[in-house]
Design an enzyme around this catalytic site. Structure first.
Site, PDB file in Angstrom:
ATOM      1  N   GLU A   1       0.814  -1.221   0.000  1.00 28.68           N
ATOM      2  CA  GLU A   1       0.000   0.000   0.000  1.00 28.68           C
ATOM      3  C   GLU A   1       0.844   1.265   0.000  1.00 28.68           C
ATOM      4  OE1 GLU A   1      -0.657  -2.658   1.876  1.00 28.68           O
ATOM      5  OE2 GLU A   1      -2.622  -3.299   1.126  1.00 28.68           O
TER       6      GLU A   1
ATOM      7  N   HIS B   1      -9.885  -5.778  10.536  1.00 23.83           N
ATOM      8  CA  HIS B   1     -10.569  -5.603   9.250  1.00 23.83           C
ATOM      9  C   HIS B   1     -11.925  -4.927   9.393  1.00 23.83           C
ATOM     10  CE1 HIS B   1      -7.432  -7.979   7.504  1.00 23.83           C
ATOM     11  NE2 HIS B   1      -8.027  -8.093   6.346  1.00 23.83           N
TER      12      HIS B   1
END
Lengths: 346, 327
Positions: free
Chosen positions: B61, B129
């Site tokens: 990322e 998450h």
């Protein structure tokens, strides 16, 4: 290279050396604050590399960036004024020593988060590839930045997309004060080999060697042969920054590297040996550089600090509606009139 | 006017902007082939429509954002997809230290016209998450932060974000992708930095955004049956924060509840409540109330996850509590 260009390389290296020595003096006089990372010893790297590039090739470097800005064409006045935090500096006093920039010369900045600029360099190269500009991106970094995640992510990506980028390690062998053998598990070139990237080791104390290596890999990139990696072995004469007392390095080691000084070596082995200049001409260059830096200091010292009403300029390129309601943007800056200016920091 | 999903609205925005501007590209993890295009299907089919312009990236990322910043500096308009907001943390240095700083720190010499698309959300995926980081992004000068609640807003705001010359963090929501709403066929844009009434009412003002706009609308229907009419202000943009409608509404209702999904402490609700009381203290008949997520790392178990998140019933309860108080 003809005589004129060789002498120009010499002059640039001397300019950087004198500039840095005078900057250190100005720091001691508290004209410059914050962190100041000097380039002494590494002059051949920026000067050699920039001389190998086209004017529109993109250059991205780390926070040890004064030499790069000067080599890429920023004036000594603008760079010194930036160190002084003045309106006439390269970013009008916004970025300081670690964040010089000169986009008109395709110098995209000094970056001060170790390794943070490597993906940006890959991105500039991706834009050159996508827009078919033919430009090459040169990304310089220290050896200390070759262990952080962005190093590996950027090399992998650059190889994967075959990007026209040169990753150039200015390997001065120390990550701040930590020696290469303490911060890296494998030899430098093995890191490039991990991404099957073309790599060379270069003598960073030899301006012509740096120039020739960058020429070779820039041509590879222009031919569509993708990224490359240069391990440019060099040495910095001073501590990591002016805040570093430099007690951990062996004095004999520093002395040994100074024997290979890139400026005296280039003068002796190239300019004088080939009778391109006389000792008197070298003295004249030294004097003219000293004058140029003295003028830069006077210019910086006389320049105003940035106007308070510019504080909010350019937080956004494109203002949007209701910006005035966005909290801090509504309030004019209020600063006490008698704050000490340019105070010296640890 | 056709009713389409939030997901489809986003895709239409991407398609229209890619047709309009050849420098717009989409880079992200699994945006090309996986499940037809995108972990949540937003980019499905676009890789075929725009060869070479939708590209899969490594799971890195920090590089997805960093390469996007560099490409934006170099003249492109990349739309970088980060699969979920949780993974933006890996790229936090690139977002905060680089994307947000370039323009101001380099005195306007560098611009970064990029969009970072990423969904907040949850769905039995536990602590790492199931998060909401609206407040984190909204805290950073130099970023523009957008969080649309409807398909109509999602399309109009994404198109504007792509055309914007600053880095825009575009916060979608996993639970909104399948929701439906009317979206006109003809082109339209929605400006960044402009909030919107999603319901008019006279009794209580609810200031909210994203998924909580939908929960607040559900709550409003329940409350309407009891004769309580709430007014809902959807902020749509979280930086810059447009509190003009909220302020207008408070003048009328004299009661405010800020509804957010994220953690309450140092959340965006705290900023909104503080700002509104600074500007409208004399209009308030009650302390400004907050509905927010409970401050625990999200558990996996169905009942615990549900207990952690705010839903319509929490909004109803907060309105009841406020209406019953006498000050």
């Amino acid at each position: 290279m003809d005589k004129e260009n060789l002498v120009a390389l010499y002059r640039q290296m001397v300019l950087i050396r004198v500039f840095e020595d005078r900057a250190a003096e100005m720091y001691a006089k508290a004209k410059i604050a914050g962190f100041l990372h000097l380039y002494n010893g590494q002059e051949a790297v920026a000067v050699g590399a920039v001389s190998a590039l086209n004017p529109d090739d993109d250059v991205v470097v780390n926070y040890r960036d004064h030499g790069w800005a000067l080599a890429r064409g920023s004036s000594a006045r603008a760079v010194m004024a930036e160190l002084f935090g003045r309106a006439t500096g390269t970013t009008g006093g916004r970025g300081g020593s670690m964040h010089l920039v000169d986009v008109k010369n395709h110098f995209w900045g000094g970056y001060a988060i170790v390794g943070g600029h490597l993906p940006l360099a890959a991105g500039l190269a991706a834009a050159a590839q996508y827009l078919k500009t033919g430009r090459v991106t040169l990304c310089s970094m220290g050896d200390g930045s070759t262990n952080i995640g962005t190093f590996h992510a950027a090399l992998n990506w650059a190889k994967l997309w075959n990007l026209p980028v040169i990753f150039m390690v200015e390997n001065n062998q120390y990550a701040m004060g930590t020696h290469y053998d303490v911060h890296s598990a494998v030899p430098m070139l093995q890191k490039a080999a991990g991404y099957n990237m073309y790599a060379e080791e270069v003598d960073g104390m030899d301006v012509m060697a740096v120039r020739e290596a960058v020429c070779r890999v820039a041509e590879r990139a222009r031919r569509g042969e993708g990224p490359s990696f240069l391990n440019v072995v060099t040495y910095r004469y001073r501590g990591h920054s002016m805040a570093d007392p430099d007690v951990q390095r062996d004095k004999a080691e520093i002395a040994r590297w100074k024997e290979r000084d890139p400026i005296t070596r280039f003068a002796r082995d190239v300019l004088l040996k080939r009778n391109l200049v006389t000792p008197k001409e070298l003295e004249d260059i030294q004097k003219s550089v000293e004058q140029e830096v003295e003028d830069a200091i006077e210019f910086a010292d006389k320049s105003p600090e940035p106007a308070l009403d510019t504080l909010y300029d350019y937080i956004y390129q494109q203002p949007v509606r209701n910006m005035q309601i966005a909290g801090s943007l509504i309030r004019p800056p209020t600063v006490a009139k008698d704050i000490p200016t340019n105070g010296k920091h640890a | 006017m056709a009713e389409i999903t939030y997901r489809e609205a986003l895709k239409r925005a991407l398609r229209e902007e890619m047709q309009r501007d050849p420098t717009v590209v989409i880079w992200g993890e699994d945006v090309v082939a996986y499940a037809g295009g995108g972990a949540y299907g937003v980019t499905s089919g676009l890789a075929k429509e725009f060869p070479g312009r939708v590209r899969d990236t490594p799971i890195a990322e920090e590089a997805i954002i960093g390469v996007g910043i560099g490409a934006a500096m170099g003249g492109m308009r990349p739309v970088c997809e980060i699969m979920t907001v949780n993974f933006t943390l890996v790229a936090w240095d690139q977002i905060v230290n680089h994307a947000a700083k370039q323009s101001h720190m380099f005195n306007g010499q560098i611009k970064v016209p990029m969009v970072i698309r990423t969904p907040n959300g949850h769905g039995r995926t536990a602590a790492t998450h199931s998060q909401n980081f609206d407040a984190w992004f909204a805290h950073v000068p130099g970023l523009k932060v957008v969080a649309p609640s409807t398909p109509y807003d999602a399309k109009g705001l994404l198109k504007t974000s792509i055309r914007d010359d600053d880095p825009v963090v575009f916060l979608e929501h996993l639970q909104l992708y399948g929701t439906r709403g009317e979206v006109p066929d003809e082109e339209y844009l929605i400006p960044i930095g402009v909030s919107d009434y999603k319901r008019r009412g006279k009794d209580v003002t609810i200031v909210t955004w994203g998924r909580m706009t939908m929960e607040s609308l559900k709550a409003a229907r329940i409350l309407a049956e009891e004769g309580i009419e709430v007014e809902i202000v959807d902020l749509r943009t979280l930086r810059p924060l447009d509190l003009s409608l909220a302020l207008e509404s408070v003048h009328k209702t004299n009661r405010v509840i800020v509804v957010e999904e994220g953690w309450r402490t140092a959340g965006l609700g705290a900023e909104i409540a503080a700002s509104l009381q600074e500007m409208a203290f004399n209009d308030l008949d009650a302390p400004i109330a907050r509905v927010a997520g409970l401050e625990v790392p999200m558990p996996y178990a169905r009942n615990l996850e549900r207990a952690t998140l705010p839903f319509a019933e929490d909004v109803v309860a907060a309105v009841h509590a406020m209406m019953q108080q006498q000050y």
